[in-house]
Design an enzyme around this catalytic site. Structure first.
Site, PDB file in Angstrom:
ATOM      1  N   CYS A 131       0.814  -1.217   0.000  1.00 27.23           N
ATOM      2  CA  CYS A 131       0.000   0.000   0.000  1.00 27.23           C
ATOM      3  C   CYS A 131       0.846   1.265   0.000  1.00 27.23           C
ATOM      4  O   CYS A 131       0.579   2.206  -0.748  1.00 27.23           O
ATOM      5  CB  CYS A 131      -0.953   0.000   1.190  1.00 27.23           C
ATOM      6  SG  CYS A 131      -0.198  -0.548   2.736  1.00 27.23           S
ATOM      7  N   CYS A 132       1.873   1.330   0.851  1.00 25.47           N
ATOM      8  CA  CYS A 132       2.656   2.560   1.002  1.00 25.47           C
ATOM      9  C   CYS A 132       4.132   2.371   0.669  1.00 25.47           C
ATOM     10  O   CYS A 132       4.914   3.324   0.733  1.00 25.47           O
ATOM     11  CB  CYS A 132       2.531   3.100   2.421  1.00 25.47           C
ATOM     12  SG  CYS A 132       3.007   1.902   3.698  1.00 25.47           S
ATOM     13  N   CYS A 142      -0.649   3.357   7.068  1.00 23.06           N
ATOM     14  CA  CYS A 142      -0.849   4.516   6.192  1.00 23.06           C
ATOM     15  C   CYS A 142      -2.321   4.899   6.047  1.00 23.06           C
ATOM     16  O   CYS A 142      -2.645   5.848   5.322  1.00 23.06           O
ATOM     17  CB  CYS A 142      -0.248   4.235   4.813  1.00 23.06           C
ATOM     18  SG  CYS A 142      -0.833   2.706   4.047  1.00 23.06           S
ATOM     19  N   GLN A 373      12.030  -0.612 -28.940  1.00 20.37           N
ATOM     20  CA  GLN A 373      11.076  -0.733 -30.032  1.00 20.37           C
ATOM     21  C   GLN A 373      10.827   0.608 -30.713  1.00 20.37           C
ATOM     22  O   GLN A 373      10.641   0.671 -31.929  1.00 20.37           O
ATOM     23  CB  GLN A 373       9.749  -1.284 -29.493  1.00 20.37           C
ATOM     24  CG  GLN A 373       8.705  -1.541 -30.566  1.00 20.37           C
ATOM     25  CD  GLN A 373       7.430  -2.105 -29.979  1.00 20.37           C
ATOM     26  OE1 GLN A 373       7.326  -2.303 -28.777  1.00 20.37           O
ATOM     27  NE2 GLN A 373       6.443  -2.356 -30.826  1.00 20.37           N
ATOM     28  N   PHE A 374      10.829   1.698 -29.943  1.00 23.81           N
ATOM     29  CA  PHE A 374      10.473   2.991 -30.495  1.00 23.81           C
ATOM     30  C   PHE A 374      11.652   3.959 -30.590  1.00 23.81           C
ATOM     31  O   PHE A 374      11.533   5.023 -31.174  1.00 23.81           O
ATOM     32  CB  PHE A 374       9.380   3.632 -29.645  1.00 23.81           C
ATOM     33  CG  PHE A 374       8.171   2.773 -29.503  1.00 23.81           C
ATOM     34  CD1 PHE A 374       7.491   2.331 -30.628  1.00 23.81           C
ATOM     35  CD2 PHE A 374       7.714   2.397 -28.263  1.00 23.81           C
ATOM     36  CE1 PHE A 374       6.368   1.536 -30.510  1.00 23.81           C
ATOM     37  CE2 PHE A 374       6.591   1.605 -28.130  1.00 23.81           C
ATOM     38  CZ  PHE A 374       5.914   1.169 -29.260  1.00 23.81           C
ATOM     39  N   ASP A 481       3.221  -9.655 -26.657  1.00 23.57           N
ATOM     40  CA  ASP A 481       4.628  -9.798 -27.050  1.00 23.57           C
ATOM     41  C   ASP A 481       5.462 -10.265 -25.864  1.00 23.57           C
ATOM     42  O   ASP A 481       6.550  -9.751 -25.615  1.00 23.57           O
ATOM     43  CB  ASP A 481       5.154  -8.470 -27.592  1.00 23.57           C
ATOM     44  CG  ASP A 481       6.468  -8.636 -28.355  1.00 23.57           C
ATOM     45  OD1 ASP A 481       6.799  -9.781 -28.736  1.00 23.57           O
ATOM     46  OD2 ASP A 481       7.167  -7.631 -28.578  1.00 23.57           O
TER      47      ASP A 481
END
Length: 619
Positions: A131-132, A142, A373-374, A481
């Site tokens: 959670c925190c 928290c 990839q980009f 992928d």
């Protein structure tokens, strides 16, 4: 005088000492709550139950429901926690009514104790609170703890770390949601809700049409889009068919599209450019094609819009957004917005205004890590924290695709997924800023460490990825992928799934790719190769190949065959027959199960996670 028995029932408990959360750590126990203590026993057929643990009620400091998006590997799916002394006991009930019954009884029996002021609403695991993210198991909680259960609706936001939506935002339920606790609100598919608070990463507070307020999973809702299309970049007012074709041809981008006025008043047309399906000139040469689809309306009072009859939407913007992710009957999906009024180099306004936007001056790029990839991937620093920065090549990826990948990554949060910290859209090239994984790509790591990794380590890597994929599966995401090259390794050998550039969010667990879409043949299932149909079960096939890669220490699947020969082999129902030297027969059996011809015969990731976890505990 003997203590009075309050409740007695068979539940599951999780071992408090095991480092890994696995199905083998979950034990069926007979729990008995009386006026003095909580005791649990091991059931032994035809023998007296053996007491396995006892907690004095006076030592209990907190009893509360556990809220988590993590897959639960045991049969009982409704967890609650009991904090006592310096320990946390996690108990799992068969249904929500049973869980609430035990939580209320325990709270009532311990209301006079020295209780926590705050508690942790999520699990402790992998060395931190989910959670925190505090790494001290005894760290202060928290969330406010309400021992009598009188938690306000909605919870009061902390002004330091949360915010209320100042403008009224309307969301639409993507599917039904049944409450798991008193503070939840039920969702009904296609109904509208007002967002009250969206600061929590996984759970939003919303209000329904009757004024009821409660929490819902944010991945179950989507922003409602009005039918005012003039504000969208893809709309080209007063553009003729000929002008649209000339502009799309000039842009020359596969999947380039626009929405324009049709010849008939009040009717709109989607024009799409594609190189995947060409027509031929008289000299035999082929050239690209522009297809035109009229947006049609359903009959009746509640008008809906569609391009393909199977996919109907409440507004034109929703229709366009869907087909930007799925071709679904079109010649290709809508990839690149083309407009005579807006150049493709403009920034993404939707992202730049959000908390995910990182100012370029906050980033320092130190060294190039490789090519993704980009574009290039760099090691960098953001506020003195090591990060990985993925750049986007100019002209290679449209703003819409960048936005798509970023929003996908923002939706996902799991310890076995590489975390996205933010984006940079205020400069060119655009950046995606991720957590830094010290040991890099799993394929390279396996090859570099060949001969040095034990079976237990390799099995742990498969277990890590199965946990991440089980989370994606439970969230209705498909990866498309999955392979060792798209997983990264941390400094302590934890493996996390990366590269969600091909991920698609699908409500019906199936995505049909557009004609001509490229895909990794050696990791692809028969239905992907033959029909371009993706689902969580095609991801399961890829995971089987991934496991083969891991136990082969980075070897390329079918390395003695060409891609066309791989396709022929799969069509002949041949598989990766050679069991890797380090692979136990039990794990190889799971691989073969993942490679069943029919998708419905393959296991789910939840089941694979269960099997792998048990093997990891008892190799």
């Amino acid at each position: 005088m003997y203590p009075r028995v309050i409740l007695k029932e068979t539940l599951y408990k999780k071992s408090q000492q095991k480092r890994r959360t696995s199905p083998c750590n979950y034990k069926e126990r007979i729990f008995m709550l009386n006026t003095q203590d909580l005791t649990y026993f091991e059931h032994r057929p035809r023998k007296r139950p053996t007491q396995k643990g006892c907690i004095e009620l006076s030592h209990i400091k907190c009893v509360e429901i556990v809220r988590s998006d993590a897959p639960i590997p045991c049969d009982y799916k409704y967890p609650f926690q009991i904090a006592h002394d310096s320990y946390y006991l996690y108990v799992f009930a068969p249904d929500n009514d049973c869980r609430l019954k035990w939580v209320r009884a325990l709270k009532e029996a311990t209301q006079c104790n020295n209780l926590f002021m705050k508690y942790h609403p999520n699990f402790w695991g992998e060395g931190k609170w989910r959670c925190c993210h505090q790494t001290d198991k005894l760290a202060t909680g928290c969330s406010e703890y309400y021992p009598n259960g009188a938690k306000p609706l909605p919870p009061t936001p902390d002004p330091k770390c949360r915010f209320l939506d100042l403008e009224e935002r309307i969301v639409v339920a993507l599917r039904n949601f049944h409450p798991e606790e008193d503070t939840d609100l039920p969702l009904h598919k296609d109904e509208e809700y007002v967002v009250v608070d969206s600061s929590e990463p996984n759970w939003w507070t919303v209000r329904d049409k009757n004024g009821n307020v409660g929490s819902v999973p944010c991945i179950y809702v989507a922003e409602k889009i009005s039918n005012d299309i003039e504000k969208f970049e893809w709309y080209n007012k007063d553009m003729t068919r000929t002008e649209a074709e000339e502009l799309l041809m000039r842009e020359n981008k596969d999947g380039g599209f626009m929405v324009r006025d049709s010849r008939h008043a009040g009717v709109y047309t989607v024009s799409i450019f594609t190189r995947a399906s060409c027509i031929y000139r008289s000299d035999g040469e082929k050239y690209p094609l522009v297809k035109h689809y009229q947006i049609k309306e359903t009959e009746g009072e509640n008008i809906k819009y569609y391009l393909a009859e199977k996919y109907v939407f409440s507004s034109i913007p929703e229709l366009i957004r869907y087909h930007q992710h799925n071709s679904a009957g079109l010649i290709t999906r809508l990839r690149h917005c083309v407009s005579r009024n807006v150049q493709n180099s403009s920034r993404i306004k939707e992202l730049s205004s959000e908390k995910w936007e990182i100012h370029p001056d906050e980033l320092i790029l130190s060294e190039e890590l490789g090519s993704g990839q980009f574009g290039l991937v760099w090691k960098g620093y953001w506020h003195e924290q090591q990060v990985a920065v993925k750049t986007v090549r100019e002209g290679f990826m449209s703003e819409e695709e960048f936005k798509e990948e970023a929003h996908i990554m923002m939706k996902l949060s799991h310890t076995k997924l590489v975390q996205l910290y933010g984006v940079v859209t205020q400069r060119s090239p655009m950046y995606l800023v991720f957590e830094f994984m010290e040991n890099g790509c799993l394929t390279d790591f396996l090859r570099d460490k060949k001969g040095c990794l034990s079976q237990e380590v390799l099995q742990g890597m498969c277990l890590d990825v199965s946990e991440g994929m089980a989370y994606l599966e439970s969230s209705n995401f498909i990866h498309r992928d999955l392979a060792a090259r798209n997983c990264l390794v941390s400094n302590d050998h934890v493996v996390k799934i990366s590269d969600f550039g091909m991920t698609r969010f699908v409500l019906d667990d199936q995505y049909t790719s557009s004609y001509g879409t490229k895909f990794p043949v050696r990791w692809s299932s028969p239905e992907v190769i033959r029909f371009g149909k993706y689902s969580s079960k095609s991801d399961v096939w890829s995971f089987g190949v991934f496991m083969w890669e891991v136990y082969s220490e980075g070897r390329v699947p079918y390395d003695n065959r060409s891609n066309s020969e791989v396709v022929e082999a799969l069509n002949a129902k041949l598989r990766l027959l050679l069991r890797p030297r380090l692979c136990p027969q039990s794990v190889y059996d799971l691989m073969q199960w993942s490679w069943k011809e029919k998708p419905e015969d393959r296991p789910s990731f939840a089941l694979l996670l269960h099997k792998l976890a048990c093997l990891h505990q008892d190799p």
